[in-house]
Write a protein that holds these residues in place. Structure first.
Motif, mmCIF file in Angstrom:
data_model
loop_
_atom_site.group_PDB
_atom_site.id
_atom_site.type_symbol
_atom_site.label_atom_id
_atom_site.label_comp_id
_atom_site.label_asym_id
_atom_site.label_seq_id
_atom_site.Cartn_x
_atom_site.Cartn_y
_atom_site.Cartn_z
ATOM 1 N N GLU A 1 -9.222 -22.472 -10.241
ATOM 2 C CA GLU A 1 -9.187 -21.820 -11.476
ATOM 3 C C GLU A 1 -9.426 -22.746 -12.823
ATOM 4 N N ARG A 2 -10.016 -22.269 -13.269
ATOM 5 C CA ARG A 2 -10.688 -22.613 -14.806
ATOM 6 C C ARG A 2 -8.739 -23.526 -15.296
ATOM 7 N N GLY A 3 -8.026 -22.430 -15.988
ATOM 8 C CA GLY A 3 -7.669 -22.983 -16.602
ATOM 9 C C GLY A 3 -6.557 -23.676 -16.328
ATOM 10 N N ALA A 4 -6.224 -23.494 -15.092
ATOM 11 C CA ALA A 4 -5.234 -24.942 -13.855
ATOM 12 C C ALA A 4 -5.876 -25.947 -14.075
ATOM 13 N N VAL A 5 -7.113 -25.880 -13.834
ATOM 14 C CA VAL A 5 -7.566 -27.382 -14.166
ATOM 15 C C VAL A 5 -7.700 -28.048 -15.141
ATOM 16 N N PHE B 1 -13.483 -29.225 -18.321
ATOM 17 C CA PHE B 1 -13.108 -28.035 -19.327
ATOM 18 C C PHE B 1 -14.243 -27.985 -19.844
ATOM 19 N N ASP B 2 -15.610 -28.434 -20.486
ATOM 20 C CA ASP B 2 -16.450 -28.128 -21.602
ATOM 21 C C ASP B 2 -17.151 -27.175 -20.429
ATOM 22 N N GLU B 3 -17.604 -26.345 -20.417
ATOM 23 C CA GLU B 3 -18.959 -25.491 -19.749
ATOM 24 C C GLU B 3 -20.501 -25.943 -20.148
ATOM 25 N N GLY C 1 -23.521 -28.778 -11.804
ATOM 26 C CA GLY C 1 -24.655 -27.594 -12.229
ATOM 27 C C GLY C 1 -22.765 -26.893 -13.400
ATOM 28 N N LYS C 2 -21.851 -27.420 -12.703
ATOM 29 C CA LYS C 2 -20.496 -27.149 -12.832
ATOM 30 C C LYS C 2 -19.271 -27.229 -13.109
ATOM 31 N N ASN C 3 -18.621 -27.264 -13.754
ATOM 32 C CA ASN C 3 -16.981 -28.253 -14.198
ATOM 33 C C ASN C 3 -16.671 -28.740 -12.625
ATOM 34 N N ILE C 4 -15.766 -29.107 -12.936
ATOM 35 C CA ILE C 4 -15.214 -29.685 -11.219
ATOM 36 C C ILE C 4 -13.924 -29.135 -12.024
ATOM 37 N N VAL D 1 -15.354 -27.549 -6.727
ATOM 38 C CA VAL D 1 -16.564 -26.873 -8.593
ATOM 39 C C VAL D 1 -15.458 -25.399 -8.990
ATOM 40 N N VAL D 2 -15.090 -25.802 -10.383
ATOM 41 C CA VAL D 2 -14.447 -24.644 -10.836
ATOM 42 C C VAL D 2 -14.586 -23.489 -10.702
#
Length: 149
Positions: A18-22, A37-39, A48-51, A89-90
């Motif tokens: 989960e993005r917020g938890a990461v 956290f920066d998209e 290609g995505k946040n990790i 991956v987020v």
């Protein structure tokens, strides 16, 4: 004492990266790399995505290993290692479980010590391993005596 637990494993439990938890985890460990956290940084990265940070699996639910009754206090976190096939991956959903890999005892300065080795595994929805984590839990003689009563 825990030798009969070797080979036992928990059920697989659904977890979400989960993005917020990461973001909160990255802040808590003081690693503010924007890949977490920066998209925009995530989109431009090779993934290609946040990790998630490498130690993020520490927050996952790995289920319960039936019959493995560790005391609530007095345990020592010995060591922990992580091995990745690829980054987390987020936004992805994974399945996590744990397996008792080994148990042995050694005599130390403060008496017999037990060493419980537990492996945690995270898989994608197709059953492919994403990461494994091996940790050693040290059980002191005083705790071992209480656990056997």
């Amino acid at each position: 004492m825990f030798k009969d637990q070797i080979g036992k494993q928990s059920e697989k439990v659904k977890n979400i990266v989960e993005r917020g938890a990461v973001k909160k985890f990255a802040e808590a460990i003081g690693d503010l790399h924007p890949i977490y956290f920066d998209e925009e940084t995530g989109k431009k990265s090779r993934f290609g995505k946040n990790i998630a940070p490498p130690t993020f699996p520490r927050v996952f639910d790995y289920g319960v290993i039936e019959g493995l009754n560790l005391p609530k206090k007095g345990l020592i976190h010995g060591e922990q290692t992580y091995h990745y096939e690829r980054p987390l991956v987020v936004g992805e959903e994974i399945r996590c479980f744990s397996v008792v890999k080994d148990y042995f005892e050694k005599k130390g300065n403060f008496g017999e010590m037990g060493f419980l080795v537990i492996e945690a595994i995270g898989e994608d929805l197709e059953g492919n391993t994403i990461f494994t984590s091996k940790q050693t839990v040290i059980i002191s003689e005083a705790v071992r005596k209480v656990a056997t009563r």
